[in-house]
Design an enzyme around this catalytic site. Structure first.
Site, short mmCIF file in Angstrom:
data_model
loop_
_atom_site.label_atom_id
_atom_site.label_comp_id
_atom_site.label_asym_id
_atom_site.label_seq_id
_atom_site.Cartn_x
_atom_site.Cartn_y
_atom_site.Cartn_z
N TYR A 90 0.86 -1.25 -0.10
CA TYR A 90 -0.01 0.14 -0.10
C TYR A 90 0.86 1.12 0.09
CZ TYR A 90 -4.89 -0.89 0.11
OH TYR A 90 -6.15 -1.17 -0.33
N ASP A 98 -5.65 13.08 -25.83
CA ASP A 98 -6.11 11.89 -25.32
C ASP A 98 -5.36 10.85 -26.25
OD1 ASP A 98 -6.75 9.19 -24.67
OD2 ASP A 98 -8.85 9.69 -24.21
N GLU A 104 -0.59 4.91 -0.51
CA GLU A 104 -1.64 5.94 -0.91
C GLU A 104 -0.57 7.30 -0.50
OE1 GLU A 104 -5.20 5.82 1.39
OE2 GLU A 104 -5.67 4.08 0.52
N LYS A 122 -1.68 -0.05 -25.46
CA LYS A 122 -2.07 0.05 -26.84
C LYS A 122 -0.80 0.17 -27.48
CE LYS A 122 -6.76 1.81 -26.02
NZ LYS A 122 -6.97 2.43 -24.86
N1 DSN Z 1 -11.33 0.55 -25.35
C1 DSN Z 1 -10.47 1.23 -26.24
C2 DSN Z 1 -10.45 0.78 -27.69
O1 DSN Z 1 -10.57 -0.46 -27.91
O2 DSN Z 1 -10.03 1.44 -28.44
C3 DSN Z 1 -10.52 2.66 -25.92
O3 DSN Z 1 -10.69 2.97 -24.67
#
Ligand code: DSN
Length: 418
Positions: free
Chosen positions: A53, A199, A55, A228
């Site tokens: 933890y 974003d 915090e 991603k």
């Molecule tokens: N869920 C994501 C996507 O597949 O593009 C976006 O947050």
């Protein structure tokens, strides 16, 4: 206490994970928001740091024993700052939606105005959509894309911003296959006195590779996920730029307060360590060439699909994804997703801009190249993938789709997941 490892201690979960491993090894992951992380990232993610933890922030924790946790978090922050060339980073957000929520908490009071890209035109739920916190607690309006070109119409964005006078403007999306003109967005935001937030969840890995335009000189705040194109662990991140600090000298403190104690409890330090590993990997020369191969592969795939009569939204792609309107193939996105899955290619059904069809059976599919590029596939393989996609959609037949699976299994086995 259970002392066995997973294989001995929990055969059911072990078995399910192994089945998922086999599925991935034998098929092609072509959902644009997914990737295959490195063993080093996975090792940090499953480390003992998960137990702690912490915090608070480095040097100001509400729990003892955080000497090494502080080292991890500071190193992670420093790596972000160097990688993206920003003066401030909060590396605690659990994922992209909490990262975006922190921006709302920091910049707006409930009921104040936000302008984002319409979800139906490729935007994201958290950019003001009515079913998300962002549309429930804030007054949202949207810009879309041109009905013919499907490109952002910057004049229209400026008009909507002038009319709505938002306090926060989002740029970025989940299904927009083109680059963004950050400079124009900055002008629009400055004219109405709004914070400008990028974003970059989908394109962060392409930005650090230098194959997508960089928002840092133009926007105030940047959020991203780390899993991603950045190819890290599932996680989120908020950054503040020099522009942001010039606009609001307290914005970094506001972001920190918004993340903790505003909306999260203890940070997931195993995840932060894994993010740090990802940022190190993303700063290495190999990663630059990875990003450019992702885009080359996607362009090639989109050209090959176009040659085979597929209708690509915006006519192609600048990035890692393409969005296909299947109406000329007399098939909806759900049917295409199901058939392609039978053939061993995983994609996702997706609305096209101004889609007349319902979200459960939209008119399109979204395909991306980050994960197959991580496996080492190149343009030659994209030709083969396009051929299979074309056959599966043209046959429109489950048995024939299943027969294509052998071809995909062979291709997948030639390119093992690293
Ligand atoms: N869920 C994501 C996507 O597949 O593009 C976006 O947050």
């Amino acid at each position: 206490m259970q002392k066995n490892n997973l294989k001995k201690g929990d055969k059911e979960i072990f078995g399910i994970i192994e089945a998922e491993r086999k599925r991935r090894e034998e098929t092609l992951e072509m959902i644009p928001s997914e990737n295959h992380t490195s063993p080093a990232v996975l090792e940090a993610m499953s480390s003992i740091l998960s137990d702690k933890y912490a915090e608070g922030y480095p040097g100001k924790r509400y729990y003892g024993g955080n000497e090494h946790i502080d080292e991890v978090e500071i190193l992670c922050q420093e790596r972000v700052k160097n990688l993206f060339n920003v003066p401030f980073a909060n590396v605690q957000p659990y994922s992209g939606s909490p990262a975006n929520m922190a921006v709302y908490f920091a910049c707006l009071k409930p009921g104040e105005r936000v302008l984002g890209m319409d979800l139906k035109c490729g935007g994201h739920l958290t950019h003001g959509w009515k079913v998300s916190f962002s549309g429930i607690y804030y007054e949202s309006s949207f810009y879309g894309v041109n009905e013919k070109t499907h490109l952002i119409d910057y004049e229209e964005v400026a008009e909507i911003a002038q009319k709505e006078k938002p306090k926060l403007i989002w740029v970025g999306g989940s299904a927009y296959p083109r680059d963004f003109d950050w400079k124009i967005f900055k002008k629009i935001a400055d004219e109405v006195g709004a914070y400008l937030a990028a974003d970059i969840a989908h394109v962060a890995g392409l930005i650090v590779s230098g194959v997508h335009s960089d928002p840092v000189p133009y926007v105030d705040i940047i959020t991203t996920t780390t899993h991603k194109t950045l190819r890290g662990p599932r996680g989120g991140l908020v950054m503040v730029t020099e522009e942001g600090l010039n606009k609001d000298s307290k914005i970094a403190t506001k972001i920190d307060k918004a993340v903790f104690p505003g909306l999260q409890g203890g940070p997931h330090e195993h995840q932060i360590a894994a993010k740090a590993v990802c940022f190190k990997e993303a700063s290495e020369p190999d990663f630059k060439s990875y990003g450019s191969k992702v885009v080359d592969n996607c362009k090639r795939l989109s050209d090959e699909l176009t040659k085979r009569g597929f209708d690509l939204i915006t006519g192609g792609t600048d990035n890692h994804l393409c969005l296909i309107d299947l109406r000329n193939k007399n098939m909806n996105g759900k049917r295409a997703e199901d058939l392609l899955e039978l053939s061993g290619i995983t994609v996702n059904k997706n609305a096209i801009p101004y889609d007349p069809a319902p979200p459960a059976k939209p008119s399109g599919i979204r395909i991306g190249t980050p994960a197959v590029t991580t496996r080492g596939m190149r343009e030659e393989e994209m030709i083969k993938v396009a051929e299979v996609i074309d056959k599966v959609i043209s046959f429109d037949d489950e048995d024939k789709a299943k027969k294509m699976r052998d071809d995909i299994n062979h291709l997948a086995k030639d390119f093992p997941i690293p």
